[in-house]
Design an enzyme around this catalytic site. Structure first.
Site, PDB file in Angstrom:
ATOM      1  N   THR A   1     -11.694  -4.529 -48.558  1.00 40.05           N
ATOM      2  CA  THR A   1     -10.112  -4.323 -48.679  1.00 40.05           C
ATOM      3  C   THR A   1     -10.097  -4.016 -50.484  1.00 40.05           C
ATOM      4  OG1 THR A   1     -10.441  -6.797 -48.989  1.00 40.05           O
ATOM      5  CG2 THR A   1      -9.138  -5.801 -47.160  1.00 40.05           C
TER       6      THR A   1
ATOM      7  N   ARG B   1      -2.671 -17.256 -47.042  1.00 38.12           N
ATOM      8  CA  ARG B   1      -2.140 -18.070 -47.874  1.00 38.12           C
ATOM      9  C   ARG B   1      -0.913 -18.798 -47.522  1.00 38.12           C
ATOM     10  NH1 ARG B   1      -5.935 -17.066 -50.156  1.00 38.12           N
ATOM     11  NH2 ARG B   1      -6.408 -15.974 -52.323  1.00 38.12           N
TER      12      ARG B   1
ATOM     13  N   HIS C   1     -26.705  -4.163 -45.324  1.00 39.50           N
ATOM     14  CA  HIS C   1     -26.599  -2.821 -45.496  1.00 39.50           C
ATOM     15  C   HIS C   1     -27.949  -2.303 -45.957  1.00 39.50           C
ATOM     16  CE1 HIS C   1     -24.037   1.061 -46.136  1.00 39.50           C
ATOM     17  NE2 HIS C   1     -25.037   1.329 -45.579  1.00 39.50           N
ATOM     18  N   ASP C   2     -28.730  -1.600 -45.285  1.00 37.36           N
ATOM     19  CA  ASP C   2     -29.956  -0.976 -45.334  1.00 37.36           C
ATOM     20  C   ASP C   2     -30.633  -0.311 -44.162  1.00 37.36           C
ATOM     21  OD1 ASP C   2     -32.676  -0.626 -46.737  1.00 37.36           O
ATOM     22  OD2 ASP C   2     -32.464  -2.506 -47.659  1.00 37.36           O
ATOM     23  N   ILE C   3     -31.864   0.254 -44.343  1.00 36.10           N
ATOM     24  CA  ILE C   3     -32.327   0.973 -43.105  1.00 36.10           C
ATOM     25  C   ILE C   3     -32.514   0.118 -41.859  1.00 36.10           C
ATOM     26  CG2 ILE C   3     -33.392   2.988 -44.499  1.00 36.10           C
ATOM     27  CD1 ILE C   3     -36.199   1.255 -44.065  1.00 36.10           C
ATOM     28  N   PRO C   4     -32.457   0.703 -40.690  1.00 37.28           N
ATOM     29  CA  PRO C   4     -32.527  -0.215 -39.511  1.00 37.28           C
ATOM     30  C   PRO C   4     -33.435  -1.128 -39.435  1.00 37.28           C
ATOM     31  CG  PRO C   4     -31.923   1.821 -39.059  1.00 37.28           C
ATOM     32  CD  PRO C   4     -32.122   2.130 -40.313  1.00 37.28           C
ATOM     33  N   ASN C   5     -34.641  -0.859 -39.758  1.00 40.63           N
ATOM     34  CA  ASN C   5     -35.968  -1.879 -39.620  1.00 40.63           C
ATOM     35  C   ASN C   5     -35.792  -2.907 -40.545  1.00 40.63           C
ATOM     36  OD1 ASN C   5     -38.669  -2.447 -38.731  1.00 40.63           O
ATOM     37  ND2 ASN C   5     -39.297  -1.824 -40.938  1.00 40.63           N
ATOM     38  N   THR C   6     -35.268  -2.702 -41.795  1.00 43.40           N
ATOM     39  CA  THR C   6     -35.105  -3.816 -42.853  1.00 43.40           C
ATOM     40  C   THR C   6     -34.345  -4.817 -42.322  1.00 43.40           C
ATOM     41  OG1 THR C   6     -35.711  -2.259 -44.523  1.00 43.40           O
ATOM     42  CG2 THR C   6     -34.749  -4.205 -45.442  1.00 43.40           C
TER      43      THR C   6
ATOM     44  N   LYS D   1     -17.854 -20.801 -44.732  1.00 45.35           N
ATOM     45  CA  LYS D   1     -18.482 -19.626 -45.011  1.00 45.35           C
ATOM     46  C   LYS D   1     -19.602 -19.745 -46.346  1.00 45.35           C
ATOM     47  CE  LYS D   1     -16.284 -15.911 -46.780  1.00 45.35           C
ATOM     48  NZ  LYS D   1     -17.087 -15.294 -47.847  1.00 45.35           N
TER      49      LYS D   1
ATOM     50  N   ARG E   1      -9.776 -20.333 -51.820  1.00 43.97           N
ATOM     51  CA  ARG E   1      -8.728 -20.893 -52.794  1.00 43.97           C
ATOM     52  C   ARG E   1      -7.637 -21.899 -52.232  1.00 43.97           C
ATOM     53  NH1 ARG E   1      -9.000 -15.718 -56.175  1.00 43.97           N
ATOM     54  NH2 ARG E   1      -9.095 -15.104 -54.196  1.00 43.97           N
TER      55      ARG E   1
ATOM     56  N   ASP F   1     -22.223 -15.116 -44.923  1.00 45.98           N
ATOM     57  CA  ASP F   1     -21.760 -13.809 -45.462  1.00 45.98           C
ATOM     58  C   ASP F   1     -22.466 -13.125 -46.315  1.00 45.98           C
ATOM     59  OD1 ASP F   1     -19.655 -11.868 -45.916  1.00 45.98           O
ATOM     60  OD2 ASP F   1     -18.361 -13.176 -47.118  1.00 45.98           O
ATOM     61  N   LEU F   2     -23.483 -12.260 -46.034  1.00 46.44           N
ATOM     62  CA  LEU F   2     -24.486 -11.654 -46.691  1.00 46.44           C
ATOM     63  C   LEU F   2     -24.370  -9.977 -46.628  1.00 46.44           C
ATOM     64  CD1 LEU F   2     -27.601 -13.851 -46.657  1.00 46.44           C
ATOM     65  CD2 LEU F   2     -25.651 -13.948 -48.022  1.00 46.44           C
ATOM     66  N   LYS F   3     -23.320  -9.679 -45.777  1.00 46.41           N
ATOM     67  CA  LYS F   3     -22.901  -8.107 -45.662  1.00 46.41           C
ATOM     68  C   LYS F   3     -24.185  -7.302 -45.879  1.00 46.41           C
ATOM     69  CE  LYS F   3     -18.338  -8.762 -47.339  1.00 46.41           C
ATOM     70  NZ  LYS F   3     -18.359 -10.180 -48.011  1.00 46.41           N
TER      71      LYS F   3
HETATM   72  O1  C5P Z   1     -10.129 -17.483 -52.020  1.00 46.58           O
HETATM   73  P1  C5P Z   1      -9.976 -16.743 -51.111  1.00 46.58           P
HETATM   74  O2  C5P Z   1      -8.891 -17.351 -49.700  1.00 46.58           O
HETATM   75  O3  C5P Z   1      -9.061 -15.430 -51.409  1.00 46.58           O
HETATM   76  O4  C5P Z   1     -11.106 -16.414 -50.514  1.00 46.58           O
HETATM   77  C1  C5P Z   1     -11.428 -15.347 -49.540  1.00 46.58           C
HETATM   78  C2  C5P Z   1     -12.719 -15.256 -48.851  1.00 46.58           C
HETATM   79  O5  C5P Z   1     -12.769 -14.169 -47.990  1.00 46.58           O
HETATM   80  C3  C5P Z   1     -13.554 -14.764 -50.077  1.00 46.58           C
HETATM   81  O6  C5P Z   1     -15.007 -15.361 -50.074  1.00 46.58           O
HETATM   82  C4  C5P Z   1     -13.824 -13.401 -50.176  1.00 46.58           C
HETATM   83  O7  C5P Z   1     -15.062 -12.911 -50.739  1.00 46.58           O
HETATM   84  C5  C5P Z   1     -13.813 -12.834 -48.613  1.00 46.58           C
HETATM   85  N1  C5P Z   1     -13.347 -11.793 -48.445  1.00 46.58           N
HETATM   86  C6  C5P Z   1     -11.940 -11.167 -48.793  1.00 46.58           C
HETATM   87  N2  C5P Z   1     -11.488 -10.026 -48.441  1.00 46.58           N
HETATM   88  C7  C5P Z   1     -12.417  -9.230 -47.623  1.00 46.58           C
HETATM   89  C8  C5P Z   1     -13.541  -9.684 -47.161  1.00 46.58           C
HETATM   90  C9  C5P Z   1     -14.080 -10.883 -47.667  1.00 46.58           C
HETATM   91  O8  C5P Z   1     -10.967 -11.858 -49.277  1.00 46.58           O
HETATM   92  N3  C5P Z   1     -11.872  -8.067 -47.026  1.00 46.58           N
END
Ligand code: C5P
Length: 232
Positions: A119, A181, A63-68, A32, A211, A59-61
C-alpha cells in the site's frame, strides 16, 4: 474459514511483546509477528508465543528465487506457524515452490497468502520505479489471480479491495486486511481505513490491527471491541 482479529505485535524486543501478551488472560489472540520482532528476537519468539497458546501469522514477505523460497518456507513450516506470506511479484513459479516447501510430510501446512502491491506503492511510483504502466487496481487483481493459480490461500489487501478480490478469485480465497481503525480513533499513517464492523460487512476474512490495540490505554478492551465488531 473462521473470521478472526490478528494483533500486529510490532515490538522491537521479546520482553516488550511478551509483557504485552501477558495482559490477555481469557481469549488468546491471533498474533502477527513481523520482520522487526523476528529479526530482533529470532525463531525463539515464535516458539514461545506458540507455547502460550496463540495462533501465529509470520509476516516475513519472502521474495527470492524459487529454490531459496522453497527451502526457507520449509524452515518456517517447522516452526509450526499458522499463516505466513510472500510477495506475489516473485512469480507463479516462486509461489508454487513456496507451497511445496511449506507442506509438511503429513500433508498439513500453514496458510500461505500473498502481498500484491504494497500500500506504500502508488500509481506514480509503480509506473516510474517499476515500469508497470497498468492501473494499480488491475495490477493488484492480476497478482491476486496469480496467487490463486499457484494454489495459495489468499492475499493481504486493503479492506476496500476485499470484495473485488473475492469476486475475482472466489469467496473462499482469503482476504487479510490491515488498515483498520475504530470510528472514533486516530488514523495515524494509514490513509484508506475501515472500522472492524465495515471490514466484516465487506467480507474481510481476517483483520490485522496494530496500534489501535497495542497503543490503547486498555489493550484488552480494545481487542475485545474489535472481536465484538468483527467476529461476534
Ligand atoms: O498499527 P497498524 O494497525 O497500522 O498496523 C498494521 C499492520 O499491518 C502493520 O504491522 C503493518 O506493517 C501491516 N501492513 C499494513 N499495510 C499493508 C501490509 C501490512 O499496514 N499493506
Amino acid at each position: 474459514m473462521g473470521k478472526d482479529v490478528i494483533i500486529a505485535c510490532d515490538f522491537s524486543s521479546k520482553e516488550a511483546c511478551l509483557s504485552f501478551l501477558d495482559k490477555f488472560t481469557e481469549r488468546k489472540p491471533y498474533v502477527k509477528i513481523g520482520m522487526e520482532l523476528f529479526y530482533a528476537a529470532g525463531p525463539e519468539i515464535v516458539k514461545e508465543i506458540k507455547k502460550r497458546g496463540h495462533k501465529i501469522f509470520l509476516d516475513l514477505k519472502l521474495h527470492d528465487i524459487p529454490n531459496t523460497v522453497k527451502k526457507s518456507m520449509s524452515v518456517l513450516s517447522g516452526l509450526d506457524v499458522d499463516m505466513t506470506n510472500l510477495h506475489a511479484a516473485g512469480t507463479i513459479s516462486m509461489m508454487e515452490a513456496a507451497l511445496e516447501g511449506l507442506t509438511r510430510e503429513d500433508g498439513t501446512r500453514p496458510l500461505l497468502i500473498a502481498v500484491t502491491q504494497l500500500t506504500s506503492t502508488d500509481q506514480e511510483r509503480m509506473e516510474n520505479d517499476l515500469l508497470i504502466k497498468e492501473p494499480i487496481d488491475k495490477v493488484v487483481m492480476h497478482y491476486a489471480s496469480n496467487a490463486a493459480k499457484a494454489g495459495l490461500d489468499g492475499v493481504v489487501c486493503s479492506p476496500l479491495e476485499a470484495q473485488k478480490v473475492h469476486e475475482t478469485c472466489g469467496e473462499k480465497f482469503l482476504t487479510v486486511t490491515p488498515g483498520v481503525r475504530f470510528a472514533d480513533g486516530d488514523k495515524g499513517d494509514q490513509k484508506r481505513v475501515m472500522t472492524p464492523e465495515q471490514a466484516k460487512k465487506i467480507g474481510s476474512d481476517y483483520i490485522v490491527v496494530g496500534r489501535p490495540i497495542t497503543a490503547a490505554e486498555d489493550p484488552v478492551a480494545a481487542y475485545n471491541r474489535c472481536v465484538s465488531e468483527f467476529v461476534d
